[in-house]
Design a protein around this motif. Structure first.
Motif, PDB file in Angstrom:
ATOM      1  N   ASP A 341       0.914  -1.194  -0.093  1.00  0.00           N
ATOM      2  CA  ASP A 341       0.029  -0.012   0.009  1.00  0.00           C
ATOM      3  C   ASP A 341       0.798   1.016  -0.006  1.00  0.00           C
ATOM      4  N   ARG A 342       1.851   1.072   0.721  1.00  0.00           N
ATOM      5  CA  ARG A 342       2.845   2.516   0.919  1.00  0.00           C
ATOM      6  C   ARG A 342       3.751   2.596  -0.456  1.00  0.00           C
ATOM      7  N   TYR A 398       6.609   4.667   8.671  1.00  0.00           N
ATOM      8  CA  TYR A 398       7.305   5.931   8.549  1.00  0.00           C
ATOM      9  C   TYR A 398       8.643   5.829   7.602  1.00  0.00           C
ATOM     10  N   ALA A 399       8.712   4.754   6.981  1.00  0.00           N
ATOM     11  CA  ALA A 399       9.740   4.432   5.901  1.00  0.00           C
ATOM     12  C   ALA A 399       9.634   5.534   4.804  1.00  0.00           C
ATOM     13  N   ARG A 400      10.846   5.981   4.227  1.00  0.00           N
ATOM     14  CA  ARG A 400      10.766   6.844   3.077  1.00  0.00           C
ATOM     15  C   ARG A 400      11.165   5.916   1.995  1.00  0.00           C
ATOM     16  N   GLU A 404      14.431   0.657   3.248  1.00  0.00           N
ATOM     17  CA  GLU A 404      14.427   0.294   4.833  1.00  0.00           C
ATOM     18  C   GLU A 404      13.842  -0.748   5.428  1.00  0.00           C
ATOM     19  N   ILE A 405      13.015  -1.377   4.442  1.00  0.00           N
ATOM     20  CA  ILE A 405      12.241  -2.675   5.037  1.00  0.00           C
ATOM     21  C   ILE A 405      12.907  -3.861   4.322  1.00  0.00           C
ATOM     22  N   SER A 406      13.526  -3.778   2.977  1.00  0.00           N
ATOM     23  CA  SER A 406      14.242  -4.749   2.816  1.00  0.00           C
ATOM     24  C   SER A 406      15.734  -4.903   3.413  1.00  0.00           C
ATOM     25  N   GLY A 407      16.059  -3.820   4.006  1.00  0.00           N
ATOM     26  CA  GLY A 407      17.520  -4.126   4.709  1.00  0.00           C
ATOM     27  C   GLY A 407      17.376  -4.419   6.170  1.00  0.00           C
ATOM     28  N   LEU A 408      15.983  -4.431   6.680  1.00  0.00           N
ATOM     29  CA  LEU A 408      15.941  -4.882   7.970  1.00  0.00           C
ATOM     30  C   LEU A 408      16.657  -6.504   8.362  1.00  0.00           C
ATOM     31  N   GLN A 409      17.125  -6.429   9.572  1.00  0.00           N
ATOM     32  CA  GLN A 409      17.887  -7.790  10.018  1.00  0.00           C
ATOM     33  C   GLN A 409      16.799  -8.528  10.961  1.00  0.00           C
TER      34      GLN A 409
END
Length: 431
Positions: A341-342, A398-400, A404-409
């Motif tokens: 959605d984002r 809140y991710a631009r 920022e999501i694909s890089g989460l550990q």
């Protein structure tokens, strides 16, 4: 005996609240909705040249002394609330409801809070608003009053009205609300109804209960509850011609929707529902057909493959029998819907990270209920049993950038807490 009375004439009756009645439960939220409904009724009355009536509902009374007093069997909440409003707009108004002593502490608190709220509400209005409300109680607002002489008949009517008749679901109430917002656009109303009726209303209910409402709460760091009629204000949108700054921004955003943001009341509600039903379907299809998500599909599928070996068939049966697994499966689709959605992409790494995050919880817990899902979704840092403590939904909102999501550990528990989830553990390790 049934008759139609104005609210003023109803309140003038010798009404009694019997001891068997439940406490007065209405809050300021209910009062605000009632005040706004009456305001809308007044506007329609003036618009349609004073030929408009607004039906408040049905009241059931037990006539226990040939018209000298009436026990309220059904309608207590509305009657007390309307009495409070009537007293606020005319301090000289009096009725038998005000002679009743409310022993229940909850009733006392709600009556006090609601009366103060009504006074404050009118203090911000011009005097003519009070005059319009007085007129509404006399000439616009009406109610069907059913009175019977036997208490058994009164309770039979109450049971018939409240249990035999199917209560409207939250999405049905929203449909009615937004159609009323469209009354200036009859052709659009007809089109919206036709479109709505063509859909599976069960799927609409599931969309709100299982996806939109939980995502709305989790993105704000709140635990999600069952979606009920008390929650529908979230989806009433903003009036088309509102002067609020945020409402003007929403108007400019049309027809682009965001799960966590408001929309314009009226036709946009129906467009929003259509949009997210389609979006959810697209996401589920993508997971099933995209070769990059083959392992994810192997995790979420509950359908037996005729060519599957015994081990795979056994794992599918384990998933089907587990309520906790179905919770995590839904959690994954909520996270994916929020993400898509984002950012409107199916970045392979981001989707796999969301899958690892959601199903890691199933490995963490021996017994998994919705309370654990709630805590996990908002990123409970105090639960040592969770391998991951990421507030995923607020993180997405809140991710631009999607990176920022694909890089989460995302961590996976070294050993599942229950051996039956070893196949899930093996798949998640490969993602």
């Amino acid at each position: 005996m049934a008759k139609i009375l104005s609210i003023d004439n109803l309140l003038k009756m010798p009404l009694v609240i019997p001891n068997y009645q439940r406490p007065y439960k209405w809050t300021t939220q209910n009062i605000d909705a009632l005040l706004n409904d009456i305001s809308d009724a007044i506007n329609d009355y003036q618009k349609y040249n004073f030929k408009f009536k607004y039906r408040v509902g049905t009241i059931i009374l037990h006539d226990k002394s040939k018209g000298l007093s009436y026990d309220i069997v059904d309608g207590q909440q509305r009657i007390i609330s309307l009495s409070l409003i009537r007293k606020c707009i005319d301090s000289n108004f009096s009725c038998d409801i005000f002679n009743i002593s409310f022993a229940n502490k909850s009733s006392q608190i709600n009556i006090h809070n609601n009366f103060e709220y009504i006074k404050e509400w009118f203090s911000l209005k011009e005097k003519k608003v009070k005059d319009n409300f007085i007129n509404a109680f006399r000439n616009i607002l009406e109610v069907v009053v059913i009175s019977v002489t036997k208490v058994s008949e009164a309770f039979q009517l109450f049971d018939s009205q409240n249990t035999r008749g199917k209560a409207l679901d939250p999405h049905d109430l929203l449909k009615a609300f937004h159609l009323r917002e469209m009354k200036k656009y009859p052709y659009e109303m007809e089109a919206a109804v036709t479109k709505w009726e063509a859909k599976d209303t069960k799927k609409i209910g599931e969309l709100f209960a299982n996806y939109l409402f939980p995502i709305w709460n989790w993105s704000r760091g709140r635990k999600a509850t069952t979606f009920t009629t008390k929650d529908i204000d979230i989806y009433k949108g903003v009036p088309e011609f509102s002067d609020y700054t945020y409402a003007k921004r929403v108007n400019k955003a049309t027809p682009y929707f965001q799960i966590t943001e408001p929309f314009v009341a009226g036709n946009d509600f129906f467009e929003m529902v259509d949009h997210y039903l389609q979006l959810l379907s697209n996401i589920q299809t993508e997971i099933s057909v995209n070769k990059d998500f083959k392992e994810i599909y192997k995790i979420i599928t509950l359908t037996k493959n005729p060519d599957a070996d015994d081990k795979e068939k056994e794992f599918i049966q384990v998933k089907k029998d587990s309520i906790g697994f179905r919770h995590t499966r839904n959690l994954f689709f909520c996270a994916l819907l929020c993400y898509y959605d984002r950012f409107h992409n199916f970045d392979t790494m981001a989707v796999k990270k969301l899958c690892r995050w959601a199903f890691a919880l199933r490995l963490d817990m021996v017994s998994l209920g919705f309370d654990s899902i709630n805590k996990y979704a908002i990123g409970d840092m105090n639960n040592a049993r969770y391998t991951n403590s990421i507030p995923m939904f607020s993180q997405i909102c809140y991710a631009r950038k999607h990176t920022e999501i694909s890089g989460l550990q995302i961590k996976i528990n070294d050993v599942p807490n229950d051996k039956k989830w070893e196949p899930l553990y093996e798949i998640l390790k490969t993602l």
